[in-house]
Design an enzyme around this catalytic site. Structure first.
Site, short mmCIF file in Angstrom:
data_model
loop_
_atom_site.label_atom_id
_atom_site.label_comp_id
_atom_site.label_asym_id
_atom_site.label_seq_id
_atom_site.Cartn_x
_atom_site.Cartn_y
_atom_site.Cartn_z
N GLU A 1 1.10 -1.11 -0.38
CA GLU A 1 -0.43 -0.18 -0.04
C GLU A 1 0.64 1.43 0.17
O GLU A 1 0.50 2.27 1.02
CB GLU A 1 -0.78 -0.35 0.94
CG GLU A 1 -1.42 -0.97 1.34
CD GLU A 1 -3.23 -0.55 2.64
OE1 GLU A 1 -2.44 -0.75 3.14
OE2 GLU A 1 -3.90 -0.70 1.82
N GLU B 1 -6.42 -7.38 -1.07
CA GLU B 1 -7.30 -7.53 -0.08
C GLU B 1 -8.57 -7.37 -0.40
O GLU B 1 -8.72 -6.10 -0.21
CB GLU B 1 -6.36 -6.70 1.42
CG GLU B 1 -4.99 -7.01 1.92
CD GLU B 1 -4.55 -6.12 2.58
OE1 GLU B 1 -5.47 -5.81 3.62
OE2 GLU B 1 -3.20 -5.88 2.58
C1 GAL Z 1 -4.70 -3.14 4.32
C2 GAL Z 1 -3.35 -3.77 5.01
C3 GAL Z 1 -2.89 -4.79 5.87
C4 GAL Z 1 -4.27 -4.61 6.83
C5 GAL Z 1 -5.12 -4.45 6.39
C6 GAL Z 1 -6.08 -4.37 7.85
O1 GAL Z 1 -4.94 -1.63 4.62
O2 GAL Z 1 -2.35 -3.76 4.08
O3 GAL Z 1 -1.78 -5.07 6.36
O4 GAL Z 1 -3.17 -4.19 7.79
O5 GAL Z 1 -5.06 -3.34 5.73
O6 GAL Z 1 -6.60 -5.57 8.76
#
Ligand code: GAL
Length: 734
Positions: free
Chosen positions: A184, A253
């Site tokens: 990110e 994600e």
């Molecule tokens: C994203 C990040 C992950 C985790 C997630 C929230 O933005 O890439 O590593 O922190 O948020 O669980």
């Protein structure tokens, strides 16, 4: 004859070589549509399971449950600070045995995505970067900075080489089909200015120079260079645009739930909504999506980030913290995956057409070699809608996607949950003595408030907590003493007020050895009446961290600890002790002596206590117990204790804290899945202890003679600690 036999062997071995070399090397590339594995476009369902958030004994079952759930790929971050605890000293044992985990995935016949980071965020302490790196002179994380780049490159190379030695990359015949560098970065690039831009290019090129033979991804990096694929992270990804027309749409994600902080209610995301998000993504041309998390697990020991992230990292994921499939979420998604897989060829090789079916209703139609697939979506957040598609009427529930693998029959609708609900109970079980009559024999060791032994530091100022402990412990003592003349007390008998300010995360104030007050927060302003005596008084402040910040620009510079200590309400006004001579001690006696370790090798004298003290601060408790019955997963019910840490047989269970969430947290028992999701939309447990149960892996127990150790900071009742077995009472695990 012999010659012929020789020829035969030769040609057989040539054939074997041919077969073997074909079998051993997988060619992974991509085009605008998808990843291409050995010449075939692939639609892939991936699932995050972070190896150190469970234990090796759980890994095979977790991976198998993902496979049964229709998952093709297991994704994990690599946790740098777990693997390189001090510069050049590497650790890959036990929960950190990355190669073992990777081989379990391979042996299950699944692919793997390795998100090397090595900055990972992930609600993991310090975002996964070792704290020591912050103290390498001149280091600034995640920007164009030589010390950061050189350490990051050497760790990345170390991991790549380790995986290469085991032939785990697809180009070597292994199963790792993608690797990720950074995490990110796009959102923060502009904060770092030119340094940010050149760093992200450098990171991508450094990754490419590793020659792993499979594509690299960067997530949320909108100008990812050629050959590096940009991916999306969010609750929904259907609006996502790939960074260039020749790259496929990947979603690294997709969040089936969310993490929890101590003192907040539990977040939930309904299965209908997560299924909707997945179906929309594939409807809109996505070809690889990853559930973050599919099994969240546990932040054992001091691994949780934060501050204030709970030890449980359950995440409301399809597999719960304890490794049990969560129904109906797991099975609803399994059915979804089956439906999507029926469409794979047509989706990936077909031409697509968009058709509006109403103001909030959309069809995407894919056609290829006489086959037709349609996804019908109703994105209206309130109203179901009857639509006509190819002369057939379809009732589309609000906020849903119907999947028609033949453009006629709906095999799956995201809002129609057909699978069973599971009901799970935490069945309490009293701690039982290992042997004999059954009476538990407790032992106790109490820390004295304040600096013990020689101070680590004396300064006429309040120092930063993290710069002092370097996160070797949560605890830092700040101690000073001052003289009070009997005449300084107010004649009306009012008590003086202690005023402490801190950058967090928690503090306990002791005066002359007695606990007076405590507080916690991102910033702390504690004010409490205190009892002083004429003569010398000692103030001992125990500052505590509860997991270090794990994300955000310049996150590594965020401090903690005391910034001001004053006393008001004395006859002559007040005392500002901030610039007094402060003596500092890093950590507790029990920590220095490792009294929680299984070998019992230390100089601390435990005192046997048939009735251990209750509500007593700074107390270590130890007890020998038998393992809980049966083989269900186990937790400790810690609601009778306040805040501290727990160990079983020397293994760190984690931080516990019976902090209650606010009744105003806006909880709902009947969560409406319709409409965009946010972590605050569907919480439960308002006004209750935010985390009551702490997972203790079964594999940590021995047949007898198990040692539990607790360190309680403020005061609790250890005799009411129980085990709880997680029992499924309906909806047996699939
Ligand atoms: C994203 C990040 C992950 C985790 C997630 C929230 O933005 O890439 O590593 O922190 O948020 O669980």
């Amino acid at each position: 004859m012999a010659k012929n036999a020789g020829l035969l062997i030769l040609s057989l071995s040539f054939l074997f070589f041919l077969f073997f070399s074909v079998a051993v090397s997988r060619n992974v590339t991509f085009d605008h549509r998808s990843l291409i594995i050995d010449g075939q476009r692939k639609l892939l369902i991936s699932a995050s399971i972070h190896y150190p958030r469970s234990v090796p004994a759980m890994w095979p079952d977790l991976v198998a449950a993902a496979k049964r759930g229709g998952v093709d790929v297991i994704e994990t971050y690599v946790f740098w600070n777990g693997h390189e605890p001090s510069p050049g000293q590497y650790y890959f044992e036990d929960r950190f045995d990355l190669v073992r985990f990777a081989k379990i995935v391979r042996d299950a016949g699944m692919y793997m995505i390795l998100r090397i980071g090595p900055f990972v965020a992930a609600e993991w302490n310090y975002g996964g970067v070792p704290v020591w790196l912050h103290y390498v002179p001149g280091t600034v994380f995640r920007t164009d900075n030589e010390p950061f780049k050189s350490h990051m490159a050497s760790f990345t190379t170390f991991i790549v080489q380790m995986m290469k030695r085991e032939n785990l990359f697809a180009s070597q015949g292994g199963h790792i089909i993608l690797a990720q560098i950074e995490n990110e970065y796009g959102d923060i690039e502009s904060v770092y200015g030119d340094g940010g831009r050149s760093y992200s290019r450098w990171a991508a090129n450094m990754a490419l120079s590793q020659n792993i033979g499979v594509p690299w991804i960067m997530c949320q990096q909108y100008d990812a260079p050629d050959n590096v694929i940009n991916t999306c992270n969010s609750f929904y990804c259907d609006q996502f645009k790939p960074s260039s027309a020749n790259k496929p749409k990947f979603w690294t994600e997709n969040w089936p739930g969310w993490f929890q902080n101590f003192g907040t209610a539990k977040p939930h995301r309904p299965p209908e909504d997560i299924a909707f998000a997945v179906a929309r993504f594939f409807q809109k041309g996505g070809s690889l999506q990853n559930y973050y998390m599919y099994h969240g697990g546990t932040n054992f020991g001091r691994t949780s980030g934060g501050p204030f992230i709970t030890t449980s990292y359950d995440y409301d994921a399809p597999i719960d913290e304890y490794g049990l499939v969560r129904l109906p979420k797991w099975s609803h998604l399994k059915e979804l995956h089956e439906a999507i897989k029926l469409c794979e060829q047509t989706l990936l090789y077909g031409t697509s057409k968009f058709l509006s079916l109403g103001s909030h209703q959309e069809a995407d139609i894919f056609e290829h070699s006489g086959k037709c697939v349609a996804f019908l979506a109703n994105v209206d957040e309130r109203n179901d809608k009857l639509v006509i598609f190819r002369n057939v009427r379809y009732n589309l529930p609000a906020w849903s996607v119907s999947i028609l693998p033949d453009c006629k029959n709906v095999v799956f609708n995201t809002a129609k949950v057909r699978s069973q609900n599971s009901r799970v109970e935490m069945v309490p079980e009293n701690l039982k003595a290992s042997a004999g009559s059954g009476k538990l024999s407790w032992q106790v060791y109490t820390e004295k408030a304040g600096v013990w032994g020689a101070p680590d530091l004396i300064k006429n100022e309040l120092v930063d907590h993290i710069n002092t402990t370097k996160d070797t412990t949560d605890y830092l003592w700040y101690t000073t003493s001052f003289y009070i003349d009997g005449n300084e007390f107010l004649s009306n008998g009012s008590l003086p007020i202690l005023m402490v300010e801190s950058k967090g995360h928690a503090v306990q104030a002791f005066v002359n050895g007695q606990l007076q007050a405590n507080s916690s927060g991102y910033t702390i302003k504690l004010e409490a009446p205190i009892t002083l005596r004429a003569g010398v008084n000692e103030i001992a402040l125990l500052s505590m961290t509860v997991g270090l910040q794990n994300a955000g620009p310049f996150y590594e510079w965020l401090g903690a600890g005391l910034t001001s200590v004053k006393i008001s309400g004395l006859r002559n006004g007040g005392l500002d002790l901030s610039g007094a001579a402060w003596a500092y001690k890093i950590g507790l006696v029990g920590e220095h002596q490792n009294i929680f370790k299984a070998d019992g090798n230390h100089d601390v004298r435990w005192t046997p206590a048939s009735d251990p003290p209750k509500n007593q601060p700074l107390t270590w408790y130890k007890v020998e117990v038998a393992p809980p019955q049966g083989n269900e997963p186990v937790a400790l019910d810690m609601q009778s204790m306040w805040k501290g840490q727990a160990w079983l047989n020397g293994k760190a269970i984690g931080r516990y804290w019976s902090l209650t969430s606010s009744v105003y947290n806006k909880c709902t028992q009947n969560c409406d899945y319709r409409g965009p999701f946010s972590p605050d939309k569907c919480r439960t447990g308002c006004g209750e202890i935010s985390q009551r149960w702490y997972h203790v892996p079964r594999s940590w127990f021995q047949p007898s003679g198990n040692t539990l150790v607790f360190f309680e900071e403020k005061g609790g009742d250890p005799t009411r600690i129980t085990f709880a077995r997680r029992r499924v009472t309906a909806g047996a695990p699939a």
